[in-house]
Design a protein around this motif. Structure first.
Motif, PDB file in Angstrom:
ATOM      1  N   LEU A 136       0.853  -1.188   0.000  1.00  0.00           N
ATOM      2  CA  LEU A 136       0.000   0.000   0.000  1.00  0.00           C
ATOM      3  C   LEU A 136       0.892   1.243   0.000  1.00  0.00           C
ATOM      4  O   LEU A 136       1.575   1.529   0.985  1.00  0.00           O
ATOM      5  N   ILE A 137       0.905   1.943  -1.121  1.00  0.00           N
ATOM      6  CA  ILE A 137       1.695   3.171  -1.241  1.00  0.00           C
ATOM      7  C   ILE A 137       0.783   4.353  -0.933  1.00  0.00           C
ATOM      8  O   ILE A 137      -0.226   4.565  -1.616  1.00  0.00           O
ATOM      9  N   VAL A 138       1.120   5.102   0.085  1.00  0.00           N
ATOM     10  CA  VAL A 138       0.371   6.309   0.445  1.00  0.00           C
ATOM     11  C   VAL A 138       1.275   7.509   0.178  1.00  0.00           C
ATOM     12  O   VAL A 138       2.376   7.604   0.732  1.00  0.00           O
ATOM     13  N   ALA A 139       0.828   8.396  -0.687  1.00  0.00           N
ATOM     14  CA  ALA A 139       1.631   9.555  -1.079  1.00  0.00           C
ATOM     15  C   ALA A 139       0.837  10.834  -0.855  1.00  0.00           C
ATOM     16  O   ALA A 139      -0.403  10.823  -0.872  1.00  0.00           O
ATOM     17  N   PRO A 140       1.525  11.966  -0.658  1.00  0.00           N
ATOM     18  CA  PRO A 140       0.821  13.249  -0.635  1.00  0.00           C
ATOM     19  C   PRO A 140       0.079  13.441  -1.950  1.00  0.00           C
ATOM     20  O   PRO A 140       0.490  12.901  -2.990  1.00  0.00           O
ATOM     21  N   PRO A 141      -1.016  14.190  -1.960  1.00  0.00           N
ATOM     22  CA  PRO A 141      -1.794  14.330  -3.187  1.00  0.00           C
ATOM     23  C   PRO A 141      -1.030  14.965  -4.337  1.00  0.00           C
ATOM     24  O   PRO A 141      -1.295  14.673  -5.496  1.00  0.00           O
ATOM     25  N   ARG A 142      -0.057  15.839  -4.022  1.00  0.00           N
ATOM     26  CA  ARG A 142       0.741  16.432  -5.078  1.00  0.00           C
ATOM     27  C   ARG A 142       1.998  17.031  -4.460  1.00  0.00           C
ATOM     28  O   ARG A 142       2.075  17.261  -3.254  1.00  0.00           O
ATOM     29  N   LEU A 143       2.971  17.262  -5.319  1.00  0.00           N
ATOM     30  CA  LEU A 143       4.186  17.938  -4.881  1.00  0.00           C
ATOM     31  C   LEU A 143       3.924  19.434  -4.757  1.00  0.00           C
ATOM     32  O   LEU A 143       3.120  19.991  -5.513  1.00  0.00           O
ATOM     33  N   PRO A 144       4.588  20.114  -3.839  1.00  0.00           N
ATOM     34  CA  PRO A 144       4.408  21.562  -3.743  1.00  0.00           C
ATOM     35  C   PRO A 144       4.984  22.261  -4.964  1.00  0.00           C
ATOM     36  O   PRO A 144       5.892  21.744  -5.637  1.00  0.00           O
ATOM     37  N   ALA A 145       4.465  23.452  -5.257  1.00  0.00           N
ATOM     38  CA  ALA A 145       4.969  24.242  -6.374  1.00  0.00           C
ATOM     39  C   ALA A 145       6.368  24.745  -6.060  1.00  0.00           C
ATOM     40  O   ALA A 145       6.777  24.815  -4.893  1.00  0.00           O
ATOM     41  N   PRO A 146       7.143  25.089  -7.086  1.00  0.00           N
ATOM     42  CA  PRO A 146       8.471  25.663  -6.837  1.00  0.00           C
ATOM     43  C   PRO A 146       8.372  26.889  -5.936  1.00  0.00           C
ATOM     44  O   PRO A 146       7.369  27.602  -5.951  1.00  0.00           O
TER      45      PRO A 146
END
Length: 694
Positions: A136-146
């Motif tokens: 089960l891979i749990v990741a943040p919904p998206r990477l932060p912007a630069p």
């Protein structure tokens, strides 16, 4: 040019079987055209995935087995959850199914809600007693912007020689460039070519995109004098002699027009590193080295073992004695024990290179760079190299990655890189991909992923067949992206996807949704769905690295003057009459210059001479990039001094010195790092970006 022969289309049963294994039975070289994959390509691709489709009976049996497996399966081998939300795959479980999640952090839970980021172990038990397990891979919904908008430099590190280089640019030069560019130019990042370990040869393939290992860097990039043990060698006279020899190599490139000779550089550095290897490490250095060995574990032992065995048996493990072709065999274990000094030597070089890479990133951040060094991840590895040997179970035997025929290459492309098997990746919870990314993010402020579309699908070419007889194989893009977002977020790093060329619908949108930046190159940004004219700056996407050119394209000066056409003509690469090519190139450049003029970007710049006019045009090109909403704006470093030559000319091998040219000025004279730092032309160009607020 020989036209590809018509495909023998797969049968209905073979097509159904292929779809169940993620193997495509057709592809679209353009939106209005679909081409069937051949039955041969589909059959061989399935064989590489361990599926026998050699006869109609075998196809029926494999189809029944796969359909039965899918019907009985409770969970796929890897499932993904975003931002702590339960994975969508759990919705299909029977009502009343009990869950147990053993987290990466050492907890045990009975729900998949609200889990921390990580790779966890999931067990599902149905009311009737059936049990399934999954990663089960749990990741943040998206990477932060630069962090804000920034500008930076793009450079092939080997081409950046300083007065201290040993015949090619090194990690000491990278640290110097980062420190200077951050403080003096306000640069936010430096993007370099892949620094992966190469496959030794005679000569070594100079391309950084066909490495032996993507996980471990190449010690040819080491700055020898920056290794602390260099001060304590037992034979300082020999080290001084090597330094003098390296000076002659450097001068040959900078003053005598010689090409960069990676093998000659490595011959000197290797002897120097042997001298350094005789120096005992101090207690602190020894402890740091031991920590590195423990952190890298089996992967480093395998890599160093391959390097040691390659010294004895050659650099293609397929030609080694049979027992040594298996990294886990008793013969390999005995050979490793017998070569332990060499295994330690290569392990130590990996550590030294890692420390200098980390120092280069630190130099950039200390100079005020919000990003620092942007490293490049090649799309694959050499079939005879260390990764392909150590991770054989994850690579598809008898297959090579490439590209299908398209409008630019009617014969397709074969890159000679074995692809990862998607089924084995999923079964492992994407362990090789996770470990690879974790290693690279140790010293990267951002990672550029070459051919990022490969996270979704890759064109597989059966060995011995032309690339026209390949087919696409699909990967679980959600799982691949989850691993990427997870590891990048842990490192606090950005991700840039090289998404140039043909991209299937939805890919760019999916990447943007997860915070992966794209790559936008000026000359390709046109209204392809409309009149084909240059895309207005306000219509560019914001989530991208915007540049005027790349290492595979003509420099901006060559593009504006049309010299890239003359180069291709001199090498016999044109497919149309020279005058037609000249006219098209001039029209293309002229159209862009008209846009720049209409926007007022050429006004008040340059002077009356041809050189200053060219400078004005290059400055105007970058003013245009600043008009776009792109979060990152990159300057190809050779553009700063008017270099005419591409670093790589696709479609050539020995006809052109790919990957062996130093940065040069408009007259073709090599330019050192020190010359760049003092170049009025480069400073004027970079001032354009500083004034523009990037």
């Amino acid at each position: 040019m020989t036209a590809p022969r018509p495909a023998d289309p797969p049968s209905e049963d073979l097509s159904r079987l292929a779809v169940l294994h993620g193997v495509a039975t057709s592809y679209s070289p353009s939106p209005d055209r679909t081409v069937a994959a051949s039955a041969t390509a589909v059959t061989l691709t399935l064989a590489a995935l361990g599926v026998d489709a050699s006869t109609p009976g075998a196809v029926r049996a494999a189809l029944a087995a796969r359909e039965g497996e899918r019907a009985e399966r409770l969970l796929p081998p890897t499932v993904v959850g975003w931002g702590g939300s339960p994975p969508a795959a759990l919705a299909a479980l029977p009502e009343g199914t009990r869950l147990r999640v053993d987290t990466e952090q050492g907890e045990s839970r009975t729900t998949a809600d609200g889990l921390p980021p990580g790779v966890h172990h999931l067990t599902a038990t149905t009311p009737d007693g059936r049990t399934a397990t999954a990663h089960l891979i749990v990741a943040p919904p998206r990477l932060p912007a630069p962090p804000g908008r920034s500008h930076g430099l793009l450079v092939q590190l080997y081409s950046l020689l300083s007065r201290r280089s040993w015949g090619m640019g090194d990690l000491g030069d990278l640290a110097e460039l980062a420190g200077w560019a951050g403080r003096s130019l306000g640069a936010g990042f430096i993007q370099v070519n892949p620094l992966h370990a190469a496959v030794p040869g005679a000569p070594t393939d100079p391309s950084p995109y066909r490495p032996s290992s993507r996980r471990f860097p190449d010690p040819v990039h080491l700055r020898i004098e920056d290794v602390p043990e260099a001060a304590y060698v037992r034979d300082p006279e020999r080290l001084r002699a090597l330094l003098e020899s390296s000076g002659r190599l450097r001068d040959a490139v900078l003053r005598q027009g010689a090409l960069i000779d990676r093998d000659a550089v490595w011959e000197l550095k290797r002897e120097a590193l042997e001298l350094l290897g005789e120096v005992p490490l101090g207690p602190g250095r020894r402890a740091a080295y031991c920590d590195f060995l423990a952190a890298q574990g089996q992967a480093l032992e395998d890599h160093a073992t391959w390097c040691a065995l390659a010294e004895v048996h050659g650099s293609d493990w397929h030609r080694w004695p049979t027992g040594l072709r298996d990294p886990r065999s008793d013969e390999t274990a005995r050979a490793r024990n017998g070569l332990m000094d060499r295994v330690d030597f290569w392990s130590r070089l990996a550590w030294l290179t890692d420390t200098q890479l980390t120092a280069a990133q630190r130099a950039g951040r200390e100079a005020g760079m919000p990003v620092g060094i942007v490293h490049d991840l090649a799309v694959g590895v050499h079939p005879g190299g260390a990764d392909a040997w150590a991770q054989q179970e994850y690579f598809a035997s008898g297959m090579s990655v490439g590209a299908p025929p398209d409008a630019f290459n009617a014969l397709g492309q074969d890159w000679g890189l074995p692809p990862w098997r998607p089924d084995r990746l999923a079964a492992s919870g994407y362990a090789p991909f996770r470990e690879l990314l974790r290693a690279l993010f140790r010293y990267a402020g951002a990672l550029r992923i070459d051919h990022v579309m490969g996270l979704f699908r890759l064109w597989w070419v059966p060995q011995g067949h032309p690339p026209t007889e390949g087919t696409y194989v699909r990967y679980d893009a959600e799982a691949m992206l989850a691993v990427l977002v997870l590891e990048a977020s842990r490192a606090g790093a950005l991700v840039i996807g090289e998404d140039l060329g043909t991209v299937e619908p939805g890919v760019r949108e999916t990447l943007r949704e997860r915070g992966v930046l794209g790559t936008s190159v000026l000359w390709f940004e046109r209204d392809w769905d409309g009149d084909g004219h240059p895309l207005p700056p306000e219509s560019w996407r914001a989530d991208c690295l915007a540049t005027a050119t790349t290492h595979d394209l003509p420099s901006t000066a060559a593009r504006l003057t049309g010299e890239h056409v003359e180069l291709r003509d001199s090498l016999g690469l044109l497919t149309r009459p020279l005058e037609e090519e000249r006219a098209e190139a001039a029209a293309d450049a002229g159209e862009w210059l008209s846009v720049l003029s209409r926007l007022g970007l050429l006004e008040g710049t340059g002077g009356g001479s041809d050189t200053s006019s060219e400078e004005a045009q290059i400055q105007a090109v970058h003013r245009f990039l600043l008009r776009t909403p792109a979060r990152m704006v990159g300057v190809w470093l050779p553009d700063g001094v008017g270099d005419r030559r591409p670093q790589n000319l696709p479609g050539t091998w020995d006809q052109y010195p790919n990957w062996r040219l130093p940065i040069a000025d408009a007259q073709g004279r090599p330019v050192t790092l020190e010359d760049l730092a003092a170049s009025p032309r480069l400073h004027a160009l970079m001032e354009v970006l500083r004034e523009g607020g990037a």
